[in-house]
Design a protein around this motif. Structure first.
Motif, short mmCIF file in Angstrom:
data_model
loop_
_atom_site.label_atom_id
_atom_site.label_comp_id
_atom_site.label_asym_id
_atom_site.label_seq_id
_atom_site.Cartn_x
_atom_site.Cartn_y
_atom_site.Cartn_z
N TYR A 189 1.79 7.27 2.96
CA TYR A 189 2.32 5.72 3.06
C TYR A 189 3.52 6.02 1.94
O TYR A 189 2.93 5.58 0.88
N GLY A 208 0.80 -1.35 -0.08
CA GLY A 208 -0.17 0.06 -0.05
C GLY A 208 0.77 1.41 -0.11
O GLY A 208 0.28 2.35 0.23
N PHE A 209 2.07 1.07 -0.47
CA PHE A 209 2.90 2.40 -0.32
C PHE A 209 3.09 2.92 -1.91
O PHE A 209 2.94 2.15 -2.74
N THR A 210 3.45 4.06 -1.79
CA THR A 210 3.83 5.00 -3.13
C THR A 210 5.26 5.31 -2.94
O THR A 210 5.74 5.11 -1.95
N GLN A 247 0.21 10.55 14.05
CA GLN A 247 1.37 9.99 14.34
C GLN A 247 1.89 9.39 13.37
O GLN A 247 1.00 8.94 12.24
N PRO A 306 -3.36 11.14 5.03
CA PRO A 306 -2.36 10.11 5.15
C PRO A 306 -1.24 10.02 4.44
O PRO A 306 -1.45 10.27 3.18
N ASP A 311 -0.55 8.62 9.53
CA ASP A 311 -1.92 8.43 9.70
C ASP A 311 -2.53 8.78 11.07
O ASP A 311 -1.62 8.91 11.93
N GLY A 333 -3.72 7.67 14.45
CA GLY A 333 -3.37 6.49 15.34
C GLY A 333 -2.44 5.50 14.92
O GLY A 333 -2.37 4.39 15.43
N ILE A 334 -1.48 5.68 14.33
CA ILE A 334 -0.01 4.91 14.03
C ILE A 334 0.48 4.79 15.29
O ILE A 334 0.75 5.68 16.11
#
Lengths: 799, 332
Positions: free
Chosen positions: B191, B125-127, B297, B189, B221, B223-224
């Motif tokens: 990522y 799910g990262f770019t 966070q 968010p 994001d 609550g990380i």
């Protein structure tokens, strides 16, 4: 930071366990064990022996013959390369059959004809010292009752110990001391930590004198110095340290020098408090002032170098306000302890870490002391404790301390309790710890931590950060301490699932495709470092405008490239010198053009280069065609000219959608010669980043006609200065929509043609979308093509 | 007459079965089926026969003709097959002579490693973000919570560039500046992974290069947690190195993360290999990019790419990666 188990146990006697497991515990605390050494374990079979006789070897100068008695009363002859023993010396001896620490088995053998029945050992061979040169002479080290033939460990009373070399992070000033490591380890093991009593019996004090009466200390800049504590020791004799102290310094990686320096280092290693001694006789009136330097002031430091001071530097001056020491960094030569010194002014202080850090960096004066100050030493009780410890050790060597300390305060960090939300800590760590549990972890390493229950029943913490943790300021810092003591491994692992889709950008996908196309074209991808030597750009026929490095490792790597050409030519030359002549390379990487106006950073771009050794320009054009197709580049035109570094008549500028995008052709033969490249090199260099970010051909499809097509061939006599692409463009204009395909199928020069012209033969395919072309239509469009080319370029159809 | 013709047909069959070339076949075709052949002549004479005889004779003539035509066709097929097989024999090629005449090039080992890493993180799910290699002190240090006096600055062994004020512009000593550039330009968010070249004043030797490659990860994001960090690293390690490989975090220190950790991966012999650094993004770093650390966070991690290539291919000298020796490059 090197610590031994025995030293740690002086602060936490119950630290115990398997050394490997203790290493794991230290690493899990963030005190990464770089090396663990078991010491006090001597090599099995090495015994105490006595030198009975020393004789020259009859046939060798660099070894001598030694007779030793290894306990059986007989003389064993050994050939030995060291000459530091005398008859009667006690030495460690390895008999034949002994396996040394490095795995070597000692065997009886002959050396230049003389029997050698064993080995006399150096300290290094036994892991007892760093000395490789001489044999370890044990005369002063054997314990009472030691006998010849006794195992070495027993003979010199070695005790088993563990030595750890720890990597201490910049945020752990406390762990730059044995006591600090012991505190952490004791907390992790759940055993008690306590400082030993460092007070001395009253016999070591001179009740007649008080420090307050002898010394005056003024802190003129409280932002520089948080605390300055001093006293006087009289009756110092600078001599040799006791063996136990020297041994510990050696294990900690320091060289014993003399008793005063050794005590100073010992206290610093043990308690983390750097300290400084002045020859009291060189400090008139016992008067010290603490301030920042005035620009232009200088100090000759202990190492004999004259240092120019700047306004940031912290200094200590005397009653005439002359600089006598650089605060926390290095003392001055004029007040240095010498053999004549009898009275010492002992100083321990807390210096502002950024100030020390700046001075250390400017003067490149990293030392054990400055390293501790710049990470943040302890300004609290530890200074008093360290003073006591220094005095205790010095009085054991016969010095007398005066009563009390001079203790002057400057500014120190705020240590009012910090409100810490337990929910924030749990939210950061992903844990579900109670406030009480957090408080317990913090208390175990000396943090004050009180559970505070709010009116709504939420349990949070009031945390008092200890004075030995200058680094710790915020709730997040406290969270790290909780996590460390709770154990990183105990935090449950989860994987966040963001709402976003992952993926490569269009730019990144197409860049990968370009790579694949060039790999398919037979090119190997190269990856030179982006540094050039001065002159490399000029040698490549390019402007000498590369950005230069301030502190290059070597001058051959002091310029940043503005083109991929020099690196590729070097790579080709390297391979040609290894008998690989016709390499085909490509590279996609950054170049660093000089900054654009009003920009600080270079104009950094991602370029593509294709270098084909042994190929001519058309091969580079073919590479360009492939890339044009792959990227769907619109309107690619070769503009004639001779770009810098390229062959004067075999190169062109690549223009894409009206913008210059690179060069294609062959490398200039002179440039090739400069780089020692033989043969031709076809070359393509494109501003790939600009092309990937730039316009693309339309995605919309063109319908395929259902009607028959007609082909006609036309050949023109064209002067060399008219580009084929210009003729083609004219044909396309004349043929308009009916011209669906055009192929330059033959280029002919030579007999039958005037010099400076060539025949260009085109096959044109005509087709309409909506009907079959009639012969008359084809004839018309053919004539239009001929007329346009003739008119535009003044050339005739070849009959 | 019919009997005579039947024997002619038998003769034709026999001669056609042995005919050896197309010319001879054409002659036989003429001889037995041509205008002057017995069969054609007999057909012409049919009219002179009595009607009852004409019918039977005509039928017999047709049968005989069909028989001979069939034999001619079979002979033609036989000759065509023989001619083709002769042609094929003449065209025989030893294909082993042609092995290795076309050559595909190769992607550099660092590219291969980088692509594999990117693919694994894209799957998670990262770019992929990128940034310049020449950076200002703000991006390389200050925004990352490394003020000018910080002792950690010295540990970066930075190569500076003669632009701006002294020590204001440098070759980036880590890929972390891309974190800052991303957070400045993009709202959470976030990522991302950021692969790229980094620089240190390391003299080139078997295990060091002054220019080398790292990959950096950043997640911001709501609550990380640090558990998310450990879990993400674990998932990556499984995906990249294999399901048997374990990961662990150890406390460490980086100015731009708090808490900070080193992460290790397990080796087959039970020991651990230090792979990289990671931690929860320091609140000061978030603030420096205009992100409220009470609302958001994040975590970050980074490690070397070149080393992965070195490990995978068991290189004993990392300088091979920049020597561009074609005898090396072509192995991959």
């Amino acid at each position: 930071m090197k610590v031994t188990l025995s030293w740690l146990r002086e602060f936490a006697p119950d630290i115990d366990g398997d050394p490997v497991e203790l290493s794991e515990t230290l690493s899990a605390l963030g005190l990464t064990v770089e090396e663990m050494t078991l010491i006090g374990e001597t090599v099995d079979g090495v015994v105490l022996a006595k030198v009975l006789d020393l004789r020259a070897h009859p046939r060798a100068d660099k070894i001598q013959l030694v007779d030793v008695d290894a306990g059986d009363g007989k003389a064993q002859q050994v050939c030995c390369g060291a000459f530091n023993m005398a008859v009667g010396d006690l030495i460690p001896f390895a008999a034949p059959g002994t396996v040394m620490g490095n795995g070597l088995e000692i065997q009886q053998r002959k050396m230049r004809g003389e029997v050698s029945a064993g080995m006399c050992c150096s300290g290094a061979e036994l892991g007892l010292s760093d000395d490789h040169e001489g044999i370890l002479v044990l005369n002063d080290r054997v314990v009472p009752g030691a006998e010849l033939g006794m195992g070495l460990g027993a003979a010199i009373g070695l005790e088993a110990d563990v030595l750890w070399d720890l990597e201490v992070n910049a945020n752990r000033p406390d762990a730059m001391s044995v006591a600090g490591v012991a505190r952490d380890l004791a907390a992790a093991l759940g055993v008690d930590f306590a400082y030993p009593d460092f007070s001395i019996d009253t016999g070591g004090y001179s009740e007649a004198e008080a420090a307050e009466e002898l010394l005056t200390v003024e802190i003129l800049d409280p932002t520089l110095c948080g605390r300055f504590v001093a006293t006087v020791l009289r009756g110092i004799t600078v001599g040799t340290s006791p063996q136990w102290l020297a041994d510990r310094l050696i294990l900690a990686g320091m060289r014993p020098l003399n008793s005063i320096v050794d005590i100073s280092n010992y206290v610093m290693l043990e308690l983390g408090q750097p300290n400084h001694t002045f020859d009291l006789a060189a400090v008139p009136d016992g008067h010290l002032r603490v301030r920042r330097a005035v620009p232009g002031e200088t100090l000759t430091t202990l190492d004999g170098r004259e240092r120019e001071l700047i306004a940031n530097d912290g200094v200590i001056t005397n009653n005439s306000d002359e600089v006598i020491s650089m605060a926390g960094v290095m003392g001055g030569a004029t007040t240095e302890i010498s053999e004549e010194t009898t009275d010492v002014l002992l100083e321990m202080a807390w210096w502002d870490p950024p100030t020390i850090s700046r001075t250390v960096k400017r003067l490149n004066l990293v030392s054990e002391a400055s390293n501790r100050f710049r990470r943040g030493a302890d300004w609290g009780e530890n200074i008093d404790r360290s003073m006591q410890r220094f005095i205790q050790l010095a009085t054991q060597l016969g010095a007398t301390a005066v009563r009390g300390f001079v203790d002057v305060a400057g500014d120190t960090p705020d240590r009012t309790p910090l409100a810490v939300r337990s929910a924030k800590i749990n939210g950061l760590l992903g844990t579900d710890l109670s406030a009480a549990s957090m408080a317990g972890h913090l208390a175990s390493i000396g943090f004050g931590a009180d559970v505070v229950v709010s009116d709504s029943g939420v349990a949070d913490l009031a945390v008092t950060i200890p004075t030995w943790r200058w680094d710790t300021e915020t709730e997040t810092d406290v969270a790290e301490e909780v996590a460390r003591l709770y154990g990183y491994d105990n935090i449950a692992r989860t994987v966040p699932r963001g709402e976003l889709a992952g993926g490569l950008s269009d730019y990144q996908v197409r860049r990968r495709l370009v790579r694949q196309v060039l790999v398919g074209f037979g090119c190997d991808e190269t990856f030179p470092m982006p540094f050039l030597a001065p002159g490399d750009l000029l040698k490549a026929g390019l402007a000498d405008n590369g950005v230069t490095l301030t502190n290059p490792l070597v001058s051959e790597q002091s310029v940043l490239r503005t083109s991929l050409l020099p690196g590729q030519l070097k790579a080709i030359a390297y391979n040609q010198s290894h008998r690989c002549a016709e390499v085909r390379f490509f590279e996609i990487d950054h170049v660093y053009l000089p900054p654009l106006p009003d920009q600080l950073l270079p104009d950094e771009r991602e370029y593509l280069a294709v270098a084909l050794a042994g190929s001519e320009a058309p091969e580079a054009v073919a590479a360009l065609d492939l890339i044009e197709r792959e990227l769907g580049l619109p309107n690619v035109v070769l503009r004639s000219g001779s770009p810098p570094g390229l062959h004067a008549t075999r190169s062109a500028e690549v223009v894409v959608a009206g913008r210059s995008a690179g060069v294609v052709g062959e490398v200039d033969p002179l440039v090739l010669e400069n780089y020692g490249v033989t043969g031709r090199v076809a070359w393509l260099e494109l501003d790939l980043g600009a092309l990937l970010d730039g316009p693309r051909r339309s995605h919309k499809y063109a319908p395929v006609s259902k009607y028959p097509s007609s082909d006609i061939d036309l050949a023109f006599e064209v002067p060399d200065e008219v580009a084929a692409s210009a003729v083609e463009s004219s044909l396309r204009k004349a043929g308009q929509d009916l011209l669906t395909d055009i192929e330059l199928f033959d280029v002919y020069r030579g007999e039958g043609l005037p010099t400076g012209t060539r025949s260009l033969a085109y096959r044109l395919r005509f087709q309409a979308q909506d009907h079959t072309l009639t012969d008359a239509e084809v004839a018309d469009v053919r004539q239009a093509c001929i007329d346009t080319v003739s008119k535009r370029h003044g050339v005739s159809l070849r009959s | 007459m019919i009997e005579t013709l039947r024997s002619t047909a038998a003769e034709a069959q026999a001669r056609l079965a042995e005919v050896a070339d197309l010319d001879a076949l054409a002659q036989l075709d003429v001889e037995f089926l041509g205008k002057k052949s017995a069969l054609t002549l007999a057909k012409r004479q049919l009219g002179s026969l009595a009607p009852e005889q004409r019918r039977a004779t005509g039928q017999a003539l047709n049968e005989i003709r069909a028989e001979i035509e069939g034999a001619v066709g079979a002979a033609r097929d036989r000759l065509a097959r023989a001619a083709l097989s002769e042609q094929l024999e003449a065209e025989r090629l030893d294909l082993t002579e042609f092995r290795g005449t076309a050559r595909r090039g190769s992607l550099h080992l660092v590219t291969q490693a980088r692509d594999r890493l990117e693919d694994v993180f894209v799957g998670m799910g990262f770019t992929v973000a990128e940034g310049p290699e020449v950076e200002s002190a703000w991006y390389n240090f200050e925004a990352l919570n490394i003020p000018e006096w910080h002792p950690a600055r010295g540990s970066f062994d930075t190569i500076f560039v003669n632009l701006g004020e002294p020590e204001e512009v440098m070759l980036r000593s880590h890929t972390s500046p891309v974190q800052i550039r991303t957070m400045e330009n993009q709202k959470p968010p976030i990522y991302i992974v950021a692969p790229g070249r980094t620089f240190r004043t390391d003299t080139a030797d078997a295990t060091h290069l002054p220019a080398f490659n790292q990959i950096e990860g950043l997640v911001v994001d709501r609550g990380i947690t640090m558990g998310d960090l450990a879990g993400t690293i674990d998932e990556f390690v499984h995906a990249f190195f294999g399901g048997d490989v374990k990961s662990r975090l150890r406390p460490s220190y980086f100015p731009f993360t708090e808490p900070s950790a080193e992460f290790d991966i397990s080796r087959a012999d039970g020991t651990w290999l230090e792979l990289g650094g990671c931690g929860m993004v320091h609140p000061n770093v978030l603030r420096n990019c205009g992100i409220d650390p009470e609302e958001w966070q994040g975590f970050a991690f980074g490690f070397g790419i070149d080393r992965l290539a070195v490990m995978r291919h068991e290189l004993d000298d990392i300088r091979e990666l920049v020597n561009n020796d074609v005898r090396f490059l072509r192995q991959f």
